[in-house]
Motif scaffolding. Structure first.
Motif, short mmCIF file in Angstrom:
data_model
loop_
_atom_site.label_atom_id
_atom_site.label_comp_id
_atom_site.label_asym_id
_atom_site.label_seq_id
_atom_site.Cartn_x
_atom_site.Cartn_y
_atom_site.Cartn_z
N ILE A 1 21.26 -24.82 -15.13
CA ILE A 1 20.17 -25.67 -15.18
C ILE A 1 19.15 -25.43 -16.25
O ILE A 1 18.80 -26.47 -16.86
CB ILE A 1 19.41 -25.78 -13.68
CG1 ILE A 1 20.48 -26.44 -12.68
CG2 ILE A 1 18.26 -26.55 -13.74
CD1 ILE A 1 20.02 -26.29 -11.23
N SER A 2 18.86 -24.14 -16.20
CA SER A 2 17.78 -23.72 -17.29
C SER A 2 18.23 -24.07 -18.43
O SER A 2 17.55 -24.80 -19.36
CB SER A 2 17.41 -22.25 -17.30
OG SER A 2 16.65 -21.86 -18.01
N HIS B 1 21.40 -34.43 -10.00
CA HIS B 1 20.39 -33.75 -10.54
C HIS B 1 19.07 -34.75 -11.07
O HIS B 1 19.74 -35.78 -11.61
CB HIS B 1 20.54 -32.71 -11.53
CG HIS B 1 19.43 -31.76 -11.72
ND1 HIS B 1 18.17 -32.00 -12.39
CD2 HIS B 1 19.09 -30.52 -10.96
CE1 HIS B 1 17.25 -30.93 -12.30
NE2 HIS B 1 17.65 -29.88 -11.34
N SER C 1 24.49 -19.01 -7.11
CA SER C 1 23.31 -19.12 -7.49
C SER C 1 22.62 -18.85 -8.79
O SER C 1 21.92 -19.70 -9.34
CB SER C 1 22.46 -18.42 -6.31
OG SER C 1 20.97 -18.82 -6.39
N GLU C 2 23.12 -17.76 -9.18
CA GLU C 2 22.62 -17.41 -10.72
C GLU C 2 23.16 -18.33 -11.65
O GLU C 2 22.67 -18.56 -12.75
CB GLU C 2 23.08 -15.98 -10.94
CG GLU C 2 22.22 -14.85 -9.88
CD GLU C 2 22.88 -13.58 -10.06
OE1 GLU C 2 22.23 -12.56 -9.90
OE2 GLU C 2 24.08 -13.30 -10.34
N SER D 1 24.27 -21.38 -11.29
CA SER D 1 23.52 -22.84 -11.11
C SER D 1 22.31 -22.61 -11.91
O SER D 1 21.67 -23.59 -12.46
CB SER D 1 23.29 -23.25 -9.65
OG SER D 1 24.56 -23.58 -8.95
N ASP D 2 21.14 -21.60 -11.57
CA ASP D 2 19.88 -21.35 -12.03
C ASP D 2 20.02 -21.49 -13.53
O ASP D 2 19.45 -22.11 -14.26
CB ASP D 2 19.36 -20.19 -11.51
CG ASP D 2 18.87 -20.34 -9.99
OD1 ASP D 2 18.86 -21.38 -9.53
OD2 ASP D 2 18.58 -19.38 -9.57
#
Length: 114
Positions: free
Chosen positions: A11-12, A60, A4-5, A7-8
């Motif tokens: 993406i950022s 996305h 999760s970290e 991906s975040d």
């Protein structure tokens, strides 16, 4: 860094790189590139290839995120990555142009994936 970290952070950084590129802010684009590569390398060192994490990002809504995900997906699912790059390459602007060049360099066999 868990999935999760990853991906975040991916993406950022990919979104920020696209934003910097679109407005011509090379400092923002370069800093975002460094962050993106750092995220990928940190994940690889701890967990191995990021393959299961980048493939979902190919759909996305943000073109920059799709382009970066496609770059890292080329060795994993070449057909899907090429489809994504081809789609983004038809979009106007620097992100579309970047996808077009990425695809051309891959097809020439000279693209180096960081």
């Amino acid at each position: 860094m868990n999935a999760s970290e990853f991906s975040d952070a991916f993406i950022s950084a990919a979104r920020s790189h696209g934003d910097g590129s679109e407005i011509g802010n090379s400092t923002l684009a370069n800093q975002s590139y460094d962050k993106l590569i750092n995220v990928v390398h940190k994940y690889r060192l701890k967990y191995g290839p990021e393959r299961e994490l980048v493939l979902p990002l190919l759909s996305h809504e943000n073109s920059s995120i799709r382009t970066w995900a496609a770059l890292f997906s080329l060795p994993i699912d070449e057909k899907l990555a090429i489809h994504t790059l081809s789609s983004v390459s038809k979009e106007p602007g620097i992100i579309g142009f970047s996808a077009k060049i990425t695809l051309a360099e891959w097809n020439r066999g000279v693209l180096k994936i960081p």
